[in-house]
Design an enzyme around this catalytic site. Structure first.
Site, PDB file in Angstrom:
ATOM      1  N   LYS A  33      49.403  38.038  36.750  1.00 36.04           N
ATOM      2  CA  LYS A  33      48.984  38.042  35.404  1.00 36.04           C
ATOM      3  C   LYS A  33      50.096  38.490  34.241  1.00 36.04           C
ATOM      4  CE  LYS A  33      46.252  41.343  34.619  1.00 36.04           C
ATOM      5  NZ  LYS A  33      46.825  42.202  33.566  1.00 36.04           N
ATOM      6  N   THR A  34      50.766  39.662  34.550  1.00 35.90           N
ATOM      7  CA  THR A  34      51.757  39.898  33.617  1.00 35.90           C
ATOM      8  C   THR A  34      52.861  39.095  33.448  1.00 35.90           C
ATOM      9  OG1 THR A  34      51.183  42.428  34.232  1.00 35.90           O
ATOM     10  CG2 THR A  34      53.166  42.157  32.831  1.00 35.90           C
ATOM     11  N   ASP A 225      45.327  41.051  26.842  1.00 40.45           N
ATOM     12  CA  ASP A 225      45.218  41.104  28.239  1.00 40.45           C
ATOM     13  C   ASP A 225      43.933  42.145  28.781  1.00 40.45           C
ATOM     14  OD1 ASP A 225      46.199  41.821  30.813  1.00 40.45           O
ATOM     15  OD2 ASP A 225      47.566  43.293  30.380  1.00 40.45           O
ATOM     16  N   GLU A 226      43.593  41.801  29.928  1.00 35.35           N
ATOM     17  CA  GLU A 226      42.188  42.357  30.364  1.00 35.35           C
ATOM     18  C   GLU A 226      41.125  41.878  29.633  1.00 35.35           C
ATOM     19  OE1 GLU A 226      42.483  43.504  33.329  1.00 35.35           O
ATOM     20  OE2 GLU A 226      44.284  44.854  33.682  1.00 35.35           O
ATOM     21  N   GLN A 256      37.042  41.934  38.074  1.00 35.75           N
ATOM     22  CA  GLN A 256      37.516  43.376  37.943  1.00 35.75           C
ATOM     23  C   GLN A 256      36.842  43.927  36.619  1.00 35.75           C
ATOM     24  OE1 GLN A 256      41.642  43.848  39.045  1.00 35.75           O
ATOM     25  NE2 GLN A 256      41.843  41.733  39.110  1.00 35.75           N
ATOM     26  N   ARG A 614      43.508  46.631  45.797  1.00 41.61           N
ATOM     27  CA  ARG A 614      45.031  47.493  45.184  1.00 41.61           C
ATOM     28  C   ARG A 614      45.982  47.638  46.626  1.00 41.61           C
ATOM     29  NH1 ARG A 614      44.809  46.385  40.929  1.00 41.61           N
ATOM     30  NH2 ARG A 614      43.089  45.132  41.564  1.00 41.61           N
TER      31      ARG A 614
END
Length: 780
Positions: A33-34, A225-226, A256, A614
């Site tokens: 994503k980043t 973002d998010e 998430q 994670r």
């Protein structure tokens, strides 16, 4: 094709190359994503979009900094410095500094952290003579925070029938009045809390069309973002800012969405396609982080949720080990198992401490893990503990600095008016507060005009000295940088001297903390942001804003070689080689408070999805048969989420974790063994240590009897025993152990940074000794 597009998969490239119009990027866990966000920004700039016209909003300063650095690296120039990249709160605070006067606030307004805000709430409750057991400051503050994040003003709150009914039923009918009084007190103090940074920015755009037009023209391209973590206030602001050009790019993962308790709503991402015409949707489903087993398990879990955007993660990584499911007898045993496993994995597979994370549902669970890690001298960092900037000595010095920036800041003033002691006691402070409220002026104005308010001569002298000192600090602001002012304040107030004179261990630690704060200010002032001729705000006010907006994750060093302990909420966005998902018990995870509705249960399941994803290589899921809750020992059932994991991805036999019953199963072992999860010898040994051997021990069949542990023959150390440097110890050396006596090193094992010696002792046989932790004397 541009170089920066190399290495992107087809879906990632599609998300990057789309320039005009709204786009929603559904980015699964570990899908890069980043990388997509930063490459997209770089592509916009490479396509001719001015950096000044790009706004990128994140949820942590760390994410914002990483994005800016990556864009700089891709483009090979410093143009990224002109981007507006930051958290919602930091970017909006930056804009409010310029325009807050439109709403009647000073441009140097103070930003209250949560503790400051709760302190103001408590003051208001006391002044209204309300019962603070019924109106608990933390509860009231959370209610006010929720209202602000939902764009509910004090007037809206008071006029809404259903809100009032809700408060009446909760037996807190005065909440509307407290909310109104709290807002007025903050305004009088020239302060905004975190939620105000959103609400007041929204009000600014709503109230002043010229400002809305200004920022709509400025921010032609907006990236968030998010997005699944946004609340109604953030959603409304983005909608207003993006209305002119509609070049809005949102990146997120509905799977998430775990922050509803902060006001976040999953509906923002689920409804995005209805907000704009011709929305492009790109799904990033290839995971680069985890093994196939972990990804398959995560897919299976999240598929049980009804409210979601359909997607299936896949990976080209190796299959990896199965997920290990481990039952322990108690929460202390769970901590011991995890610490022992970390030690074993470090020795066997050469992992570093920083490769491990212990994740849990509530902060209270950390105790057992901390104790177990300490026992083995394994260093750890706990997230969610007391922040560096929340320590008393730090807040004391910062309160002085806040006051000289904004003399209206009553929370700062109350904190330091008599610290260090200067003869302005509680009675005097109460009188100052009363006078300020009666005359509708600030406490500082009372102090400045103290002679006309009838204070006793001794008190008046102390007040005048205090006012003179603060004014002398204020006069430094235009001539000296943040570090010089802070150093001078620490010295002149005797705050640093008082801590230096305290020679206790705690006093020394506090003094070192103050020095660390001053060092950080100096480092900030001298940081290379001043290069390239760029004018950067290095004033004390800018520094205070920057640290107030730090999150817990921003303060911790992720590269420190320590085991990381944190709640699952704090772990989102992070990844680790090895993860322990602890406390997977019904009523703990899922939490008893979060299973009343389908929506709540689905959020708990998304939390479980987050914890699974994670892990990169290894994942343990642990749960305890018994755990103390509210002073009582309770028995637990394993979490329903464990049962939702397909058996083919699990290893339930690991460390005696037990196996699932099948039609061909025939019971074996002792009744106690079967009753407690099929642990075999480990269970019997633990039981024997706790309760002693059973009366029929002698007749126990040999195949059930644990081998008796040889009795240690205690050794009295040689007088003047001093442990030797472990680097001197080699095979063939004769050594003395404090407990086991004299022996000879017959083998060396383990990694160089954590060696282990096999030693044959004269009276206690062969034992493996970890040299970093044992005290051994080399016998010459």
């Amino acid at each position: 094709m541009q170089d920066y597009l190399q290495g992107l998969n087809e879906r990632q490239r599609e998300a990057v190359l789309h320039i005009h119009g709204p786009i929603m990027i559904i980015a699964g866990a570990g899908s890069g994503k980043t990388k997509v966000l930063t490459t997209r920004i770089a592509h916009l700039m490479a396509s001719g979009v001015d950096a000044f016209n790009i706004l990128a909003l994140t949820f942590t300063n760390k994410a914002a900094k990483e994005m800016k650095e990556r864009v700089e690296h891709i483009l090979g120039n410093n143009e990224a410095r002109n981007l507006y990249i930051g958290t919602f709160h930091s970017v909006f605070a930056r804009i409010l500094r310029a325009d807050a006067h439109r709403l009647g606030y000073p441009n140097n307004f103070t930003i209250y952290d949560t503790d400051d805000a709760k302190s103001v709430v408590k003051t208001v409750i006391n002044e209204m003579h309300l019962d603070d057991k019924l109106y608990k400051p933390a509860t009231v503050y959370n209610r006010i925070s929720a209202a602000k994040n939902a764009l509910v003003t004090p007037l809206d709150y008071a006029n809404d029938y259903y809100i009032q009914q809700e408060d009446m039923r909760a037996n807190r009918p005065a909440l509307a009045k407290i909310y109104d009084a709290y807002c007025k007190r903050c305004f009088k103090n020239g302060a905004m809390d975190f939620d105000d940074l959103l609400l007041k920015f929204y009000e600014l755009l709503k109230t002043f069309p010229d400002l809305l037009s200004k920022y709509q023209h400025k921010f032609k391209f907006i990236l968030i973002d998010e997005y699944q973590d946004t609340n109604p206030a953030q959603y409304a602001i983005i909608k207003m800012l993006g209305a002119m050009h509609e070049n809005v790019c949102v990146v997120g993962d509905d799977a998430q969405s775990i922050y509803s308790f902060r006001g976040a709503t999953i509906q923002n991402i689920l409804q995005f396609q209805k907000d704009y015409d011709d929305v492009k949707v790109v799904k990033l489903e290839q995971n680069y982080r985890s093994t196939q087993n972990i990804i398959n398990a995560a897919n299976s879990v999240i598929s049980k949720n009804k409210g979601q955007i359909p997607k299936v993660l896949f990976t080209e990584n190796a299959s990896g080990e199965k997920i290990k499911v481990v039952k322990t007898m108690s929460d202390n045993d769970e901590g011991k198992f995890i610490a022992d496993t970390i030690q074993e994995q470090k020795l066997r597979n050469h992992f570093a401490n920083k490769d491990f994370a212990i994740l849990y549902r509530t902060n209270a669970q950390s105790r057992a893990f901390e104790e177990a890690l300490r026992r083995l001298n394994i260093p750890y960092t706990i997230y969610g503990g007391i922040s560096f900037y929340q320590r008393k000595e730090i807040k004391d010095l910062l309160a002085y600095l806040r006051l000289i920036i904004n003399t209206k800041d009553e929370e700062a003033l109350k904190r330091i008016i008599n610290y260090p002691t200067r003869g302005i006691g509680k009675t005097t402070v109460d009188k100052i507060i009363l006078l300020a409220n009666t005359h509708n002026i600030t406490m500082w104005e009372v102090l400045e005009n103290a002679p006309q308010f009838g204070f006793r001569s001794g008190t008046l002298e102390a007040i005048n000295e205090f006012v003179t000192m603060i004014k002398s600090f204020i006069s430094m602001l235009g001539k000296h940088n943040a570090y010089e002012v802070a150093f001078h304040v620490g010295k002149q107030t005797n705050l640093v001297k008082e801590l230096f004179n305290d020679k206790s261990t705690e006093g020394l630690q506090k003094y070192e903390n103050i020095q660390e704060l001053l060092n950080s200010i100096k480092e900030w002032v001298e940081s290379p942001d001043n290069e390239e001729g760029e004018v950067v705000d290095k004033t004390l006010g800018a520094y205070l804003q920057q640290i107030t907006l730090l999150t817990d994750a921003d303060e911790k060093d992720p590269d420190a070689d320590t085991v990381k302990l944190m709640t699952i909420h704090a772990a989102k966005g992070l990844e680790f080689e090895c993860v322990f998902a602890a406390g997977l018990e019904e009523m703990l995870f899922p939490n008893a408070m979060s299973i009343n509705t389908r929506d709540e249960l689905e959020e708990e399941r998304r939390l479980f999805y987050v914890v699974i994803t994670r892990a990169k290589k290894k994942l343990w899921i642990t749960y305890a048969h018994t755990r103390y809750k509210f002073g009582s020992l309770v028995q637990n059932e394993p979490s329903r989420f464990i049962e939702e994991l397909p058996e083919e991805f699990l290893d339930r036999t690991y460390a005696g974790g037990g196996t699932r019953l099948s039609s061909s199963f025939s019971p074996g072992g002792s009744a106690f063994d079967r009753l407690n999860g099929g642990w075999g010898q480990d269970t019997l040994l633990d039981a024997e240590r706790k309760y002693g051997p059973p009366p029929s021990k002698k007749t126990t069949p040999s195949y059930l009897s644990p081998k008796p542990e040889p009795k240690v023959k205690e050794h009295t150390p040689t007088p003047g025993f001093v442990a030797s440097d472990v680097s001197e110890i080699q095979v063939g050396k004769r050594v003395e152990h404090q407990k086991f006596g004299f022996g000879e090193v017959i083998k060396m094992e383990g990694a160089s940074h954590n060696p282990m010696a096999l030693i044959r002792f004269e009276h206690n046989g062969e034992k493996k000794i970890l040299l970093n932790y044992a005290k051994l004397r080399v016998v010459e």
